[in-house]
Design an enzyme around this catalytic site. Structure first.
Site, mmCIF file in Angstrom:
data_model
loop_
_atom_site.group_PDB
_atom_site.id
_atom_site.type_symbol
_atom_site.label_atom_id
_atom_site.label_comp_id
_atom_site.label_asym_id
_atom_site.label_seq_id
_atom_site.Cartn_x
_atom_site.Cartn_y
_atom_site.Cartn_z
ATOM 1 C CG HIS A 1 -2.082 0.895 1.061
ATOM 2 N ND1 HIS A 1 -2.014 2.240 1.274
ATOM 3 C CD2 HIS A 1 -3.339 0.631 0.638
ATOM 4 C CE1 HIS A 1 -3.194 2.771 1.016
ATOM 5 N NE2 HIS A 1 -4.014 1.822 0.618
ATOM 6 C CG ASP B 1 -9.141 -4.976 -2.182
ATOM 7 O OD1 ASP B 1 -10.254 -5.091 -1.660
ATOM 8 O OD2 ASP B 1 -8.802 -4.014 -2.888
HETATM 9 N N1 ACO Z 1 4.191 -7.673 -3.589
HETATM 10 C C1 ACO Z 1 5.536 -7.672 -3.528
HETATM 11 N N2 ACO Z 1 6.274 -6.551 -3.455
HETATM 12 C C2 ACO Z 1 5.623 -5.392 -3.430
HETATM 13 C C3 ACO Z 1 4.219 -5.334 -3.480
HETATM 14 C C4 ACO Z 1 3.498 -6.535 -3.560
HETATM 15 N N3 ACO Z 1 2.161 -6.530 -3.621
HETATM 16 N N4 ACO Z 1 3.834 -4.044 -3.451
HETATM 17 C C5 ACO Z 1 4.949 -3.320 -3.381
HETATM 18 N N5 ACO Z 1 6.030 -4.117 -3.376
HETATM 19 C C6 ACO Z 1 7.443 -3.711 -3.324
HETATM 20 C C7 ACO Z 1 7.840 -3.157 -4.692
HETATM 21 O O1 ACO Z 1 8.351 -4.169 -5.545
HETATM 22 C C8 ACO Z 1 8.874 -2.140 -4.308
HETATM 23 O O2 ACO Z 1 10.081 -2.822 -4.042
HETATM 24 P P1 ACO Z 1 11.507 -2.172 -4.458
HETATM 25 O O3 ACO Z 1 11.626 -0.915 -3.628
HETATM 26 O O4 ACO Z 1 12.490 -3.231 -4.086
HETATM 27 O O5 ACO Z 1 11.437 -1.896 -5.928
HETATM 28 C C9 ACO Z 1 8.355 -1.574 -2.985
HETATM 29 O O6 ACO Z 1 7.550 -2.616 -2.424
HETATM 30 C C10 ACO Z 1 7.516 -0.317 -3.154
HETATM 31 O O7 ACO Z 1 6.469 -0.631 -4.091
HETATM 32 P P2 ACO Z 1 5.793 0.397 -5.082
HETATM 33 O O8 ACO Z 1 5.163 -0.345 -6.213
HETATM 34 O O9 ACO Z 1 6.756 1.487 -5.420
HETATM 35 O O10 ACO Z 1 4.660 0.998 -4.169
HETATM 36 P P3 ACO Z 1 3.482 1.980 -4.625
HETATM 37 O O11 ACO Z 1 3.146 2.763 -3.429
HETATM 38 O O12 ACO Z 1 3.815 2.706 -5.892
HETATM 39 O O13 ACO Z 1 2.298 0.981 -4.981
HETATM 40 C C11 ACO Z 1 0.517 -0.529 -4.725
HETATM 41 C C12 ACO Z 1 1.302 0.622 -4.086
HETATM 42 C C13 ACO Z 1 0.043 -0.142 -6.134
HETATM 43 C C14 ACO Z 1 -0.716 -0.809 -3.872
HETATM 44 C C15 ACO Z 1 1.448 -1.790 -4.788
HETATM 45 O O14 ACO Z 1 1.789 -2.168 -3.484
HETATM 46 C C16 ACO Z 1 0.790 -2.945 -5.543
HETATM 47 O O15 ACO Z 1 0.862 -3.000 -6.760
HETATM 48 N N6 ACO Z 1 0.125 -3.888 -4.781
HETATM 49 C C17 ACO Z 1 -0.562 -5.001 -5.432
HETATM 50 C C18 ACO Z 1 -1.935 -4.533 -5.941
HETATM 51 C C19 ACO Z 1 -2.913 -4.263 -4.841
HETATM 52 O O16 ACO Z 1 -3.079 -5.056 -3.926
HETATM 53 N N7 ACO Z 1 -3.627 -3.123 -4.947
HETATM 54 C C20 ACO Z 1 -4.663 -2.750 -3.996
HETATM 55 C C21 ACO Z 1 -4.226 -1.558 -3.210
HETATM 56 S S1 ACO Z 1 -5.346 -1.222 -1.914
HETATM 57 C C22 ACO Z 1 -6.698 -0.619 -2.657
HETATM 58 O O17 ACO Z 1 -6.720 -0.010 -3.707
HETATM 59 C C23 ACO Z 1 -7.931 -0.909 -1.956
#
Ligand code: ACO
Length: 381
Positions: free
Chosen positions: A263, A317
């Site tokens: 998140h 979720d």
């Molecule tokens: N699984 C594994 N690693 C993850 C995940 C994940 N679900 N989410 C983030 N990370 C890691 C990234 O790879 C990144 O690692 P790095 O620094 O080594 O490159 C780090 O954590 C930061 O991640 P970002 O993608 O930069 O985080 P951002 O804040 O941009 O994205 C998001 C947040 C879109 C929710 C992301 O965590 C994601 O894609 N999660 C999966 C989809 C999801 O569950 N979405 C629902 C969100 S809640 C909602 O809308 C109700």
């Protein structure tokens, strides 16, 4: 090389002052108008929480009764809107039919002047009341069944269940549905809420504003994640396969993202996931405990080895889909149910935006060409 600092995804950039909800992502705190979401999920119902979000205070008994009655009176759709839903492909996604239906509502219901407070309230009531009807009607039409008319004696959550299945939910299902709607109702400046604020800032009509927000919510990085989580858990198939599945995914893609985890704001487990998990366990204790839930628990535990150092934990979720599936709800309706809930937050932000509106018009850092020649078409390579 440009010297302007860009914050991708507007991370940590405040875009508005808001009194609607507060998140403390380090300490797993979320409150609506100052009240902890855990308390609301256990003590309140969707109608009361919606009033709280939009009006800013808990309603009196009289306000709540009037609000509830006003919603019940506005649940039915214009028959031509039902005809419109009938024309949509049965294999389309219900989020697309919802977006279409909401945008079309703006053509059927004339009270849509965003500058007029009375019309703003009327449109709010119509949107909150009708969105479940659109979702349930399309869900049945695509199966070749007739839509079920709204039930005037049922509360908001129970009426949605009724319009889907034609039966009244048990008290525990009603409780968990209300809690799911409350937990998804609002979450500060997320992508769909920001979309709503940006769209409305041009004084677009409320139906156009909410249709835009529905489109934003549909993406897999936002509301669409709940559907993807269930598909992922089904793909894993059993608790024993969790470790080899995740190992393989990580080997194939070191940046692999587990759906339903991570998140932008929370760097600990999402408090909504914790509440949902507790409620789910109550529901499962009454029926049977689904294997998908055990797979989710095993995945949460194994994934922690790799992701907890990055602050990546289950978000709301991760468990919501398992709950909806246990209630017999089809997977592609999970995100529309999120929209049925999030309408409250979108509208709360819209009313806030309209009080002190200024059109959103941010700046860009131009990195394209300058003074490029116009080459006539017959001279281009
Ligand atoms: N699984 C594994 N690693 C993850 C995940 C994940 N679900 N989410 C983030 N990370 C890691 C990234 O790879 C990144 O690692 P790095 O620094 O080594 O490159 C780090 O954590 C930061 O991640 P970002 O993608 O930069 O985080 P951002 O804040 O941009 O994205 C998001 C947040 C879109 C929710 C992301 O965590 C994601 O894609 N999660 C999966 C989809 C999801 O569950 N979405 C629902 C969100 S809640 C909602 O809308 C109700």
């Amino acid at each position: 090389m440009s010297q302007v600092e860009i914050k991708p995804g507007l991370a940590d950039v405040p875009v508005a002052q808001s009194g609607v909800s507060f998140i403390d992502g380090k300490h797993a705190r979320l409150s609506y108008r100052g009240i902890a979401v855990e308390t609301l999920a256990l003590e309140s119902n969707f109608e009361e929480t919606t009033w709280l979000l939009i009006k800013g205070e808990l309603p009196t008994q009289r306000e709540l009764t009037n609000f509830d009655q006003s919603l019940r009176q506005r649940r039915s759709l214009h028959y031509r809107l039902i005809e419109l839903l009938k024309q949509l492909p049965e294999n389309g996604h219900p989020m697309d039919s919802l977006q279409t239906g909401v945008a079309a509502m703006g053509m059927f219901y004339p009270q849509r002047d965003a500058t007029n407070p009375a019309q703003r309230w009327e449109a709010s009531l119509k949107l909150i009341a009708s969105i479940p009807t659109i979702v349930a009607a399309y869900a049945r039409l695509r199966q070749g069944k007739d839509p079920i008319s709204p039930h005037p004696d049922l509360d908001h959550a129970s009426n949605f269940y009724w319009m889907l299945f034609g039966t009244v939910p048990t008290p525990s299902v009603r409780k968990v549905l209300n809690a799911c709607l409350i937990l998804h109702a609002e979450h500060s400046m997320n992508a769909s809420t920001f979309t709503a604020r940006v769209t409305s800032s041009s004084l677009a009509n409320p139906y156009a504003t909410i249709a835009a927000a529905v489109g934003s919510l549909s993406g897999p990085l936002h509301g669409g994640a709940n559907e993807e989580v269930l598909q992922m858990l089904m793909e894993i198939g059993s608790v024993e396969k969790v470790k080899p599945w995740l190992d393989e995914k990580r080997k194939a893609d070191p940046h692999f993202k587990v759906m339903g985890m991570g998140h932008r704001v929370y760097k600990v487990k999402d408090p909504r996931a914790t509440v949902l998990q507790e409620l789910a366990e109550h529901v499962f204790a009454e029926s049977s405990r689904p294997v998908l839930y055990d797979i989710a628990l095993a995945l949460e535990s194994y994934a922690a080895n790799f992701y907890s150092a990055k602050g990546v934990y289950p978000n709301v979720d991760f468990f919501s889909g398992v709950v909806y599936r246990a209630l017999g709800i089809e997977t592609d309706l999970f995100t529309p149910i999120f929209a049925i809930a999030r309408i409250s937050g979108w509208l709360a932000h819209w009313h806030e935006q309209m009080k002190e509106n200024r059109i959103y018009r941010p700046e860009q850092d131009y990195i394209g060409k300058m003074d490029a020649p116009y080459v006539p078409i017959d001279k281009r390579p």
